[in-house]
Design a protein around this motif. Structure first.
Motif, PDB file in Angstrom:
ATOM      1  N   LYS A 161     -17.149 -75.076 -86.822  1.00  0.00           N
ATOM      2  CA  LYS A 161     -17.221 -75.616 -85.747  1.00  0.00           C
ATOM      3  C   LYS A 161     -18.809 -76.693 -84.842  1.00  0.00           C
ATOM      4  O   LYS A 161     -17.944 -77.698 -84.136  1.00  0.00           O
ATOM      5  N   GLU A 162     -19.136 -76.416 -85.188  1.00  0.00           N
ATOM      6  CA  GLU A 162     -20.201 -78.118 -85.330  1.00  0.00           C
ATOM      7  C   GLU A 162     -19.712 -79.417 -86.140  1.00  0.00           C
ATOM      8  O   GLU A 162     -19.798 -80.735 -85.349  1.00  0.00           O
ATOM      9  N   ALA A 163     -18.955 -78.891 -87.691  1.00  0.00           N
ATOM     10  CA  ALA A 163     -19.036 -80.244 -87.864  1.00  0.00           C
ATOM     11  C   ALA A 163     -17.325 -80.491 -87.160  1.00  0.00           C
ATOM     12  O   ALA A 163     -17.059 -81.743 -87.604  1.00  0.00           O
ATOM     13  N   ALA A 164     -16.681 -80.133 -86.300  1.00  0.00           N
ATOM     14  CA  ALA A 164     -15.121 -80.100 -86.114  1.00  0.00           C
ATOM     15  C   ALA A 164     -15.487 -81.765 -85.241  1.00  0.00           C
ATOM     16  O   ALA A 164     -14.340 -82.740 -85.965  1.00  0.00           O
ATOM     17  N   PRO A 165     -16.256 -82.116 -84.025  1.00  0.00           N
ATOM     18  CA  PRO A 165     -16.841 -82.901 -83.346  1.00  0.00           C
ATOM     19  C   PRO A 165     -16.625 -84.611 -84.784  1.00  0.00           C
ATOM     20  O   PRO A 165     -16.406 -85.240 -84.151  1.00  0.00           O
ATOM     21  N   ILE A 166     -16.932 -84.158 -85.296  1.00  0.00           N
ATOM     22  CA  ILE A 166     -17.775 -84.843 -86.171  1.00  0.00           C
ATOM     23  C   ILE A 166     -16.827 -85.998 -86.920  1.00  0.00           C
ATOM     24  O   ILE A 166     -15.986 -86.674 -87.433  1.00  0.00           O
ATOM     25  N   TRP A 167     -15.826 -84.806 -87.310  1.00  0.00           N
ATOM     26  CA  TRP A 167     -14.714 -85.281 -88.006  1.00  0.00           C
ATOM     27  C   TRP A 167     -13.534 -85.721 -87.491  1.00  0.00           C
ATOM     28  O   TRP A 167     -13.204 -86.436 -87.686  1.00  0.00           O
TER      29      TRP A 167
END
Length: 298
Positions: A143-149
């Motif tokens: 969930k935290e990585a999604a916007p970075i991806w």
């Protein structure tokens, strides 16, 4: 050591090969995979030990810090120093401090975030993308990585189109896919937009069938008839009449069952045009009579 590299070869050598878009080796990808494999091996070992003792698989305990990487003391000090130096505009000093954090604790996402910001401030989008990719890999929770991806995907797309580099376009596709959460019922506007962008990339790459498949799922999840129209146009271009009619019929039926009734005239018009193209005049006439209460010839 290459002068344009922010990462020592003992830590991260070639960053952007992490999505396996080339046959060349990539230390960044290997590090990311090694971390994940090590985590799985440890979990499997604990499970086997628990089974050997007759306890069954270990139960997961709720942990407020789950997914959060613990920063070792020395790295914490260097990280804070690098963040302060970045805030003060001392970019060269900040990079030295942050490289030290990477050497001490390469699995920590925070230094890569700051490195990406430094290069973004300097206008070096490629280096910013390199660091951002590592930040995405090192972020523990999906969930935290999604916007970075998603940011990795957007910047990869921008650079890929600007430099006509297909490897970066492939990387953008990979990053968009990594940004999707497993549960489709919790997807928000950002994720649907990411799916749309991924479909457009596939379409531009010539993978039209995959683009259509993604856009169809966007329509299923959002009910947006503008998406259905785009899918129908691409189906028409490939002479896939049956699938096109099924999609448009589903849109019309959905509108008729809604309260109040909502008939999208664009959908009806496209549906009738397809029926006329395949010479199914009777079905076209019956639909119009039924929808608009027109007098029948019968």
């Amino acid at each position: 050591e290459p002068e344009d590299s922010d990462f020592a070869s003992t830590d991260i050598e070639t960053v952007l090969m992490s999505v396996r878009q080339s046959d060349e080796p990539c230390a960044a990808a290997e590090i990311a995979r090694n971390w994940e494999n090590k985590r799985r091996r440890k979990a499997r070992k604990r499970e086997l030990e628990a089974q050997a003792e007759g306890e069954g698989p270990p139960k997961k305990k709720a942990n407020a810090n789950a997914g959060v990487s613990r920063v070792i003391e020395g790295a914490r000090h260097l990280l804070a120093q690098g963040q302060v130096e970045f805030a003060n505009g001392e970019f060269d000093k900040a990079l030295v401090s942050l490289r030290g954090v990477v050497q001490m604790q390469p699995g920590l996402a925070d230094p890569y975030h700051v490195i990406a910001l430094i290069h973004s401030e300097r206008g070096d989008k490629k280096k910013s993308l390199d660091a951002m990719l590592l930040a995405a890999y090192c972020t523990r929770t999906t969930k935290e990585a999604a916007p970075i991806w998603r940011r990795v995907a957007a910047l990869s797309t921008e650079l890929g189109k600007a430099t006509e580099n297909p490897a970066l376009i492939n990387q953008a596709c990979y990053a968009y896919k990594r940004s999707f959460l497993a549960r489709t019922d919790t997807r928000g506007p950002e994720e649907w937009c990411a799916m749309w962008e991924l479909a457009q990339l596939y379409y531009e790459k010539g993978d039209v069938d995959r683009a259509i498949w993604i856009m169809y799922h966007i329509w299923e999840g959002t009910g947006d008839n503008t998406v259905a129209v785009e899918v129908a146009r691409k189906l028409i271009a490939r002479y896939r009449w049956k699938e096109c009619l099924q999609l448009l019929e589903a849109c019309i039926d959905k509108g008729r069952k809604s309260t109040p009734v909502r008939i999208d005239l664009n959908i009806v018009n496209m549906y009738c045009e397809v029926l006329l193209d395949i010479r199914d005049y009777r079905k076209c006439a019956d639909l119009l009579v039924d929808l608009f209460a027109l007098p029948s010839e019968r």
